[in-house]
Scaffold this motif. Structure first.
Motif, PDB file in Angstrom:
ATOM      1  N   PHE A 156       0.385   5.322   5.369  1.00 17.82           N
ATOM      2  CA  PHE A 156       1.754   5.151   5.852  1.00 17.82           C
ATOM      3  C   PHE A 156       2.464   6.502   5.981  1.00 17.82           C
ATOM      4  N   GLY A 157       2.211   7.400   5.040  1.00 18.85           N
ATOM      5  CA  GLY A 157       2.810   8.722   5.146  1.00 18.85           C
ATOM      6  C   GLY A 157       2.386   9.419   6.421  1.00 18.85           C
ATOM      7  N   ALA A 158       1.088   9.323   6.750  1.00 21.03           N
ATOM      8  CA  ALA A 158       0.577   9.953   7.968  1.00 21.03           C
ATOM      9  C   ALA A 158       1.134   9.277   9.213  1.00 21.03           C
ATOM     10  N   ILE A 159       1.153   7.953   9.226  1.00 23.49           N
ATOM     11  CA  ILE A 159       1.651   7.232  10.401  1.00 23.49           C
ATOM     12  C   ILE A 159       3.112   7.585  10.661  1.00 23.49           C
ATOM     13  N   LEU A 160       3.922   7.581   9.606  1.00 20.39           N
ATOM     14  CA  LEU A 160       5.345   7.880   9.787  1.00 20.39           C
ATOM     15  C   LEU A 160       5.560   9.334  10.200  1.00 20.39           C
ATOM     16  N   ASN A 161       4.746  10.238   9.702  1.00 21.63           N
ATOM     17  CA  ASN A 161       4.858  11.618  10.162  1.00 21.63           C
ATOM     18  C   ASN A 161       4.477  11.750  11.630  1.00 21.63           C
ATOM     19  N   GLU A 162       3.451  11.044  12.053  1.00 19.73           N
ATOM     20  CA  GLU A 162       3.047  11.145  13.452  1.00 19.73           C
ATOM     21  C   GLU A 162       4.122  10.584  14.385  1.00 19.73           C
ATOM     22  N   PRO A 183      -6.741 -11.445   8.834  1.00 17.00           N
ATOM     23  CA  PRO A 183      -6.070 -12.168   9.922  1.00 17.00           C
ATOM     24  C   PRO A 183      -5.464 -13.498   9.491  1.00 17.00           C
ATOM     25  N   HIS A 184      -5.830 -13.975   8.312  1.00 20.04           N
ATOM     26  CA  HIS A 184      -5.344 -15.273   7.845  1.00 20.04           C
ATOM     27  C   HIS A 184      -4.082 -15.152   6.988  1.00 20.04           C
ATOM     28  N   HIS A 185      -3.686 -13.935   6.660  1.00 14.05           N
ATOM     29  CA  HIS A 185      -2.491 -13.721   5.840  1.00 14.05           C
ATOM     30  C   HIS A 185      -1.236 -13.739   6.705  1.00 14.05           C
ATOM     31  N   ASP A 186      -0.122 -14.187   6.126  1.00 13.26           N
ATOM     32  CA  ASP A 186       1.143 -14.116   6.872  1.00 13.26           C
ATOM     33  C   ASP A 186       1.684 -12.691   6.896  1.00 13.26           C
ATOM     34  N   LYS A 187       1.365 -11.894   5.857  1.00 11.27           N
ATOM     35  CA  LYS A 187       1.755 -10.490   5.796  1.00 11.27           C
ATOM     36  C   LYS A 187       0.577  -9.691   5.271  1.00 11.27           C
ATOM     37  N   VAL A 188       0.457  -8.452   5.741  1.00 16.83           N
ATOM     38  CA  VAL A 188      -0.607  -7.599   5.236  1.00 16.83           C
ATOM     39  C   VAL A 188      -0.027  -6.237   4.852  1.00 16.83           C
ATOM     40  N   GLN A 189      -0.891  -5.344   4.453  1.00 14.84           N
ATOM     41  CA  GLN A 189      -0.601  -4.039   3.861  1.00 14.84           C
ATOM     42  C   GLN A 189      -0.235  -4.234   2.381  1.00 14.84           C
ATOM     43  N   TRP A 190      -0.479  -3.195   1.598  1.00 15.82           N
ATOM     44  CA  TRP A 190      -0.206  -3.286   0.161  1.00 15.82           C
ATOM     45  C   TRP A 190       1.240  -3.677  -0.124  1.00 15.82           C
ATOM     46  N   ASN A 191       2.180  -3.212   0.704  1.00 15.28           N
ATOM     47  CA  ASN A 191       3.585  -3.526   0.460  1.00 15.28           C
ATOM     48  C   ASN A 191       4.080  -4.692   1.303  1.00 15.28           C
ATOM     49  N   GLY A 192       3.164  -5.430   1.931  1.00 16.24           N
ATOM     50  CA  GLY A 192       3.545  -6.615   2.695  1.00 16.24           C
ATOM     51  C   GLY A 192       4.433  -6.318   3.878  1.00 16.24           C
ATOM     52  N   MET A 204       4.456   4.513  -3.157  1.00 23.66           N
ATOM     53  CA  MET A 204       4.074   4.121  -1.804  1.00 23.66           C
ATOM     54  C   MET A 204       5.115   3.197  -1.186  1.00 23.66           C
ATOM     55  N   ALA A 205       5.506   2.148  -1.910  1.00 22.82           N
ATOM     56  CA  ALA A 205       6.483   1.200  -1.384  1.00 22.82           C
ATOM     57  C   ALA A 205       7.836   1.858  -1.184  1.00 22.82           C
ATOM     58  N   SER A 206       8.241   2.693  -2.126  1.00 25.52           N
ATOM     59  CA  SER A 206       9.539   3.345  -2.030  1.00 25.52           C
ATOM     60  C   SER A 206       9.594   4.324  -0.854  1.00 25.52           C
ATOM     61  N   ASN A 207       8.522   5.108  -0.677  1.00 26.29           N
ATOM     62  CA  ASN A 207       8.485   6.053   0.442  1.00 26.29           C
ATOM     63  C   ASN A 207       8.683   5.346   1.775  1.00 26.29           C
ATOM     64  N   PHE A 208       8.010   4.226   1.938  1.00 28.24           N
ATOM     65  CA  PHE A 208       8.075   3.522   3.220  1.00 28.24           C
ATOM     66  C   PHE A 208       9.452   2.918   3.453  1.00 28.24           C
ATOM     67  N   ARG A 209       9.999   2.275   2.450  1.00 24.60           N
ATOM     68  CA  ARG A 209      11.258   1.543   2.625  1.00 24.60           C
ATOM     69  C   ARG A 209      12.476   2.460   2.723  1.00 24.60           C
ATOM     70  N   THR A 210      12.385   3.676   2.228  1.00 23.82           N
ATOM     71  CA  THR A 210      13.554   4.563   2.233  1.00 23.82           C
ATOM     72  C   THR A 210      13.448   5.690   3.256  1.00 23.82           C
ATOM     73  N   ARG A 211      12.397   5.702   4.041  1.00 26.34           N
ATOM     74  CA  ARG A 211      12.180   6.802   4.997  1.00 26.34           C
ATOM     75  C   ARG A 211      13.247   6.783   6.095  1.00 26.34           C
ATOM     76  N   GLU A 212      13.906   7.907   6.309  1.00 23.07           N
ATOM     77  CA  GLU A 212      14.885   8.076   7.382  1.00 23.07           C
ATOM     78  C   GLU A 212      14.463   9.270   8.231  1.00 23.07           C
ATOM     79  N   ALA A 213      14.859   9.284   9.515  1.00 28.61           N
ATOM     80  CA  ALA A 213      14.465  10.374  10.404  1.00 28.61           C
ATOM     81  C   ALA A 213      15.451  10.528  11.545  1.00 28.61           C
ATOM     82  N   GLU A 214      15.512  11.731  12.110  1.00 30.81           N
ATOM     83  CA  GLU A 214      16.273  11.953  13.330  1.00 30.81           C
ATOM     84  C   GLU A 214      15.549  11.287  14.504  1.00 30.81           C
TER      85      GLU A 214
END
Length: 560
Positions: free
Chosen positions: A235-241, A269-278, A391-401
């Motif tokens: 997620f860190g890499a994806i958000l940086n890209e 594919p059978h889950h309603d949500k995926v990724q470690w942080n859903g 990991m969860a905190s980084n994703f949910r609080t990420r802000e950017a220009e």
């Protein structure tokens, strides 16, 4: 409310219509059931290879998955054939096994003998070596002189080690005239002229710059914080890209400092949500959006023009292949415990089942789950169990220009909100994924304005929530917890006995404790739970069990 709080409950508006497209694309593209099937996989291992049965894939489907392209462009394909390791002693391809990637034999469809998860990606002007899902989601377990291939299992790859070594190899060619001469002779062959050499030198400098820039954005600088085997901050890499590279805004860069273990793929594919942080819904095209986002983080490219386009973004992403990958994974089943490891004790399994129902079943559902049901549906169980929150905190609080996106419509919704000067990283990611999908089909899908909902304000206790899932096949997915901070299932059930330091990289399996060997040895990476993002605290369930109860619960977990 700010647009950064926009959340598309079903991943993104404009994608609902894709449901009807998925079936037709999948039907056309799935590997043919009548195609010749190899007598064994092309995987190359030390000792006999035993492919676990009952995972739902034929050999031809698995071989296809190992090398199907996604639009990932790591390095030119013809360069990879002649690239040497930084010390110049051997072909770079031969070093990939050192970084935990599973070797394959050369074949007609894989003439370079690229490992599992590395593919020849044919683009408009040239071919590339790129990564596929299988690089991170195929594992190998060694026991009793045999190797057990686990399709969809968490990979052991040291992506950071690989990428740093690749950067060093390119730097050697760029700075060492003898190395460049040898490389140029191999690449250019009969076209080896001064003009072509100048072009090649410029291309090497450009590629070195690209690989170094990616590494600087997305890899830790301090050796003590290295991801090591089997982990990456995806997620860190994806958000940086999506916020730095594609928007060309270096100020948006944030440390990718929350590595997680590669998740196992069965049931995904059978889950309603995926990724470690859903964070990734599967419905209404969400699975496609999730896979597009993954490629954006591993060397896929999109072009966001200065003038806002009406029909999405041009990209390297191969959408049709992503659709078929998801359809193929839908047929994947969890691996069964091999009898060669140990015969399960029926009485202990039954005793362990009762212990599981008391201690585990509330989050890790058991009743009603059938791994053989192709239409099974699994509801995410989100909880804050005290595990590492980074990991969860980084994703949910990420802000950017927002840069060039400022003033444009979020998710191409013609009557929706406009981007302001700043946005959440989550919103920018979704927007760029939507733009990639729209651009990939060259025309926008039908609008579904009613699918737009405001994301609920983030509560402090939600920043440490991770997703629990059914535990079928859990025996094959060591190390444990989302960040890989607990080496064995036995250690997971004994919080006070969890090691604070252990070593990762061995594939040798310990059936008694259910996990890999963790002793120090050459070529293994150190896991220090005191480092940021590496905490092994939390998930203290079943910690009051006595030794017999622990053994019985482990016996039951092996049976799932």
């Amino acid at each position: 409310m700010r647009e950064s709080h926009l959340w598309l409950t079903n991943t993104a508006c404009l994608l609902l219509v894709l449901g009807s497209c998925l079936g037709c694309n999948q039907a056309k593209k799935l590997p043919s059931a009548s195609a010749p099937k190899p007598s064994q996989r092309t995987v190359k291992v030390d000792g006999p290879l035993l492919v676990l049965s009952e995972q739902g894939w034929s050999d031809s489907e698995a071989e296809w998955f190992y090398s199907v392209t996604q639009g990932s462009q790591l390095i030119p394909y013809d360069w990879f054939a002649f690239l040497k390791t930084p010390d110049g002693r051997r072909p770079f391809i031969a070093s990939l096994a050192d970084f935990g990637y599973i070797p394959r034999n050369k074949s007609d469809v894989n003439p370079l003998g690229l490992p599992i998860g590395f593919a020849k990606d044919v683009a408009e002007k040239r071919s590339w070596v790129g990564l596929t899902c299988a690089a991170c989601h195929t594992s190998l377990i060694e026991y009793g002189g045999k190797s057990y291939l686990i399709d969809g299992g968490p990979g052991m790859g040291d992506l950071q080690g690989l990428l740093k070594s690749l950067e060093e190899a390119l730097a050697k060619i760029n700075s060492d005239q003898t190395r460049f001469d040898d490389f140029a002779k191999s690449i250019l062959a009969e076209n080896d002229t001064p003009d072509e050499r100048t072009k090649l030198q410029e291309a090497v400098e450009q590629m070195l710059g690209d690989r170094k820039a990616y590494n600087d954005r997305n890899l830790p600088n301090h050796a003590d914080d290295a991801f090591g085997f089997g982990r990456v901050d995806a997620f860190g890499a994806i958000l940086n890209e999506v916020t730095v590279r594609f928007l060309e805004l270096p100020s948006n860069q944030r440390p990718a400092n929350a590595p997680v273990s590669y998740p196992f793929l069965w049931d995904t594919p059978h889950h309603d949500k995926v990724q470690w942080n859903g964070s990734a819904p599967n419905s209404y095209g969400g699975s496609l959006a999730r896979n597009v986002g993954e490629v954006l983080g591993v060397f896929g490219t999109i072009e966001i023009p200065a003038i806002f386009p009406l029909v999405g973004y041009s990209s390297t992403i191969q959408i049709d292949n992503l659709l078929v990958i998801e359809a193929t994974v839908k047929a994947l089943k969890s691996p069964l415990w091999p009898i060669a490891f140990s015969e399960l004790n029926p009485a202990a399994v039954e005793s362990g089942r009762k212990i599981y129902q008391i201690n585990c079943a509330e989050c890790h559902v058991l009743d009603g789950f059938d791994r053989d049901d192709r239409n099974r549906r699994i509801e995410a169980k989100m909880s804050a169990s005290g595990t590492d929150p980074l990991m969860a905190s980084n994703f949910r609080t990420r802000e950017a220009e927002t840069g060039r996106l400022e003033g444009s419509r979020v998710n191409f919704n013609p009557i929706g909100p406009e981007f302001g000067q700043n946005s959440s990283g989550e919103t920018l990611l979704i927007h760029e994924v939507v733009g990639t999908i729209i651009g990939g089909w060259k025309s926008p899908p039908t609008d579904r304005i009613d699918e737009i909902k405001l994301r609920e304000p983030i509560l402090k206790d939600a920043l440490n929530k991770y997703k629990a899932r059914p535990l079928n096949g859990i025996w094959s997915t060591s190390p444990y917890l989302h960040n890989g901070s607990v080496p064995t299932l036995r250690a997971l059930l004994k919080p006070k006995d969890r090691p604070s330091v252990f070593w990762v990289g061995s594939r040798k399996f310990n059936p008694m404790d259910v996990g890999f060997e963790t002793t120090v040895a050459p070529g293994r990476s150190k896991f220090d739970t005191s480092r940021p993002g590496n905490s092994n605290a939390g998930h203290e369930y079943g910690n009051a069990l006595d030794e017999k109860q622990t053994n019985d619960l482990l016996e039951f977990l092996k049976s799932l």
